[in-house]
Design a protein around this motif. Structure first.
Motif, PDB file in Angstrom:
ATOM      1  N   GLY A  58     -21.954 -26.055 -27.534  1.00 30.33           N
ATOM      2  CA  GLY A  58     -20.905 -25.666 -26.777  1.00 30.33           C
ATOM      3  C   GLY A  58     -20.153 -26.729 -26.191  1.00 30.33           C
ATOM      4  N   THR A  59     -21.622 -27.171 -25.363  1.00 31.49           N
ATOM      5  CA  THR A  59     -20.423 -28.561 -24.588  1.00 31.49           C
ATOM      6  C   THR A  59     -19.992 -29.101 -25.210  1.00 31.49           C
ATOM      7  N   LEU A  62     -15.771 -28.099 -26.223  1.00 30.49           N
ATOM      8  CA  LEU A  62     -15.517 -28.556 -24.905  1.00 30.49           C
ATOM      9  C   LEU A  62     -14.988 -29.998 -25.048  1.00 30.49           C
ATOM     10  N   THR A  87     -18.464 -25.964 -18.214  1.00 32.93           N
ATOM     11  CA  THR A  87     -17.615 -25.805 -18.288  1.00 32.93           C
ATOM     12  C   THR A  87     -16.576 -26.736 -17.476  1.00 32.93           C
ATOM     13  N   VAL A 136     -13.305 -18.784 -19.218  1.00 38.82           N
ATOM     14  CA  VAL A 136     -14.072 -18.410 -19.487  1.00 38.82           C
ATOM     15  C   VAL A 136     -14.053 -17.071 -20.050  1.00 38.82           C
ATOM     16  N   ASP A 162     -13.020 -20.816 -23.433  1.00 40.92           N
ATOM     17  CA  ASP A 162     -14.197 -21.167 -24.101  1.00 40.92           C
ATOM     18  C   ASP A 162     -14.525 -19.379 -23.884  1.00 40.92           C
ATOM     19  N   ALA A 164     -18.308 -19.506 -25.134  1.00 40.25           N
ATOM     20  CA  ALA A 164     -19.364 -19.660 -24.900  1.00 40.25           C
ATOM     21  C   ALA A 164     -19.831 -18.555 -24.709  1.00 40.25           C
ATOM     22  N   PHE A 189     -25.875 -21.196 -28.526  1.00 41.24           N
ATOM     23  CA  PHE A 189     -27.171 -20.873 -27.613  1.00 41.24           C
ATOM     24  C   PHE A 189     -28.142 -20.217 -28.138  1.00 41.24           C
ATOM     25  N   GLY A 200     -26.212 -25.448 -30.791  1.00 42.19           N
ATOM     26  CA  GLY A 200     -25.221 -25.189 -31.974  1.00 42.19           C
ATOM     27  C   GLY A 200     -23.251 -24.687 -31.285  1.00 42.19           C
ATOM     28  N   TYR A 320     -23.962 -16.650 -10.863  1.00 43.59           N
ATOM     29  CA  TYR A 320     -24.291 -18.201 -11.088  1.00 43.59           C
ATOM     30  C   TYR A 320     -24.652 -18.608  -9.382  1.00 43.59           C
TER      31      TYR A 320
HETATM   32  C1  LIG Z   1     -23.701 -21.851 -22.707  1.00 37.88           C
HETATM   33  C2  LIG Z   1     -22.196 -21.903 -21.680  1.00 37.88           C
HETATM   34  C3  LIG Z   1     -21.856 -23.645 -22.118  1.00 37.88           C
HETATM   35  C4  LIG Z   1     -22.358 -24.394 -23.054  1.00 37.88           C
HETATM   36  O1  LIG Z   1     -22.752 -24.090 -24.508  1.00 37.88           O
HETATM   37  P1  LIG Z   1     -24.297 -24.592 -25.012  1.00 37.88           P
HETATM   38  O2  LIG Z   1     -23.949 -24.567 -26.663  1.00 37.88           O
HETATM   39  O3  LIG Z   1     -25.232 -24.705 -23.898  1.00 37.88           O
HETATM   40  O4  LIG Z   1     -23.426 -26.842 -24.769  1.00 37.88           O
HETATM   41  C5  LIG Z   1     -20.372 -23.831 -22.138  1.00 37.88           C
HETATM   42  N1  LIG Z   1     -19.351 -22.244 -20.997  1.00 37.88           N
HETATM   43  C6  LIG Z   1     -20.212 -21.699 -21.354  1.00 37.88           C
HETATM   44  C7  LIG Z   1     -19.454 -20.445 -19.584  1.00 37.88           C
HETATM   45  C8  LIG Z   1     -21.373 -21.331 -21.229  1.00 37.88           C
HETATM   46  O5  LIG Z   1     -22.342 -20.331 -20.807  1.00 37.88           O
END
Ligand SMILES: *Cc1c(COP(=O)(O)O)cnc(C)c1O
Length: 383
Positions: A58-59, A62, A87, A136, A162, A164, A189, A200, A320
């Motif tokens: 996911g990173t 982005l 993010t 997000v 985002d 994710a 993830f 992935g 968080y």
């Molecule tokens: C998990 C997450 C990511 C990153 O995803 P990865 O696959 O772990 O790199 C990005 N943004 C948010 C909000 C997430 O929760």
């Protein structure tokens, strides 16, 4: 009990998963290929967009989106102050400046009114060019896209979703998560709503030009063949085994897991709403419940509840604990200071949430007995 019980999911889907994995293992094609293409088609179809481009995580997704848009030094990108670090990290890695926007305390998602104010402050400071918004879908719930979209249009900014944590969510009469941004991303993830057996990710867009660019960028900026490089990119491809796992899990998610997590949320809502603040889901919104996050009155109360849960064998987590603008790497960044110091301090809701939120077990395989135990323990602690 587990926050998200992946081994129970494995047991439920075992025959289909093992068959899919072994088929890839014996097939001899391990990175991208047919299974990955099939997954991309299924995902695009489910989400309701023209293109799905899978990638390594996911990173990276982005970063790839920001690379495709040419986001870089001198650009401001508006990011929620309450999110997972990646993010904001992706924005800063591209050389752009993340500008943190406060969230709504009831939905945890970007506050459109604060976004408006932050844009005006940035324009007044006149140092950075407002380029994009990253909204997000936190904890599984889509952000307030109708409002965010009209702000993006008003200021001629790109909107990156985002998602994710948001795959499977939706907004009635608008669409599914991953279809709201000009580009949207998700993560596979393992603990996300649609997770694989490693890392992935994927990008979604209706734009043909960006889709072609993303397909190039994920493989070192390749041209029409992979030994002609048109631009600098990343090595960010999805493995065939992960795609095979995801095809099985996508079916489970859409067949019954989404309904199951929403059922768990309903049970939590009715048992807990009187004693803690439960997450709000606006009318017409559907969450895929990556987390079920309650709010307590004080940090002290939150910590006591967490301790009591732990003593009863119930895991919980603080997602968080630190606002993005207080992360050491951003708090000490000169570019942020230049853009406007005061602006970076103005996210009071996020600061309040970081001190009082608590995520409790949430997944499709929780039993009623487990849900009751969680709720009874919270009741017993607070009464
Ligand atoms: C998990 C997450 C990511 C990153 O995803 P990865 O696959 O772990 O790199 C990005 N943004 C948010 C909000 C997430 O929760």
């Amino acid at each position: 009990m587990q926050l998200r019980d992946l081994s129970r999911q494995y047991q439920a889907l075992r025959p289909a998963l093992e068959e899919a994995i072994l088929k890839v293992a014996s097939g001899g094609s391990y990175i991208m290929g047919d299974v990955v293409e099939e997954l991309e088609q299924r995902l695009a179809q489910y989400v309701g967009v023209k293109h799905c481009i899978s990638c390594g995580n996911g990173t990276d997704a982005l970063r790839l989106a920001l690379m495709a848009w040419g986001v870089g030094e001198g650009d401001a990108v508006f990011v929620p102050d309450f999110t997972f670090f990646a993010t904001a990290e992706a924005v800063a890695l591209q050389g752009a400046t993340p500008v943190f926007v406060d969230v709504r305390e009831d939905t945890f998602n970007m506050d459109a009114r604060d976004l408006q104010q932050k844009i005006l402050q940035l324009e007044r400071a006149g140092v950075l060019h407002p380029k994009a918004i990253v909204a997000v879908d936190l904890f599984g719930q889509p952000a307030a896209f109708p409002a965010l979209r009209s702000i993006a249009r008003q200021y001629d900014m790109l909107l990156l979703e985002d998602s994710a944590q948001g795959f499977g969510g939706s907004i009635k009469e608008i669409g599914r998560a991953c279809s709201f941004g000009d580009i949207a991303i998700t993560s596979f993830f393992p603990a996300k709503p649609l997770g694989c057996f490693g890392d992935g990710g994927a990008l979604f867009t209706d734009n043909d030009g960006w889709a072609a660019l993303l397909r190039s960028l994920r493989v070192h900026g390749k041209g029409s063949d992979k030994y002609h490089n048109m631009r600098l990119g990343l090595n960010s491809r999805l493995d065939a085994i992960q795609a095979a796992v995801l095809l099985v899990k996508l079916k489970a998610l859409t067949d019954y897991e989404l309904a199951a997590v929403n059922d768990v949320a309903k049970q939590y809502d009715s048992a807990l709403a009187e004693i803690v603040m439960c997450p709000a889901v606006p009318e017409g919104y559907l969450s895929s419940w990556a987390q079920y996050t309650i709010r307590l009155r004080t940090s002290y109360q939150r910590d006591i509840v967490q301790q009591h849960l732990k003593a009863h064998g119930i895991p919980s987590a603080i997602y968080y604990p630190v606002p993005m603008h207080r992360q050491p790497v951003f708090a000490n960044d000169n570019l942020l200071r230049r853009s406007d110091v005061a602006m970076q301090e103005g996210c009071p809701v996020t600061s309040q949430l970081c001190g009082t939120v608590l995520s409790i077990p949430m997944h499709p395989y929780l039993t009623s007995e487990e849900i009751s135990l969680v709720c009874e323990t919270i009741h017993a602690t607070l009464s």
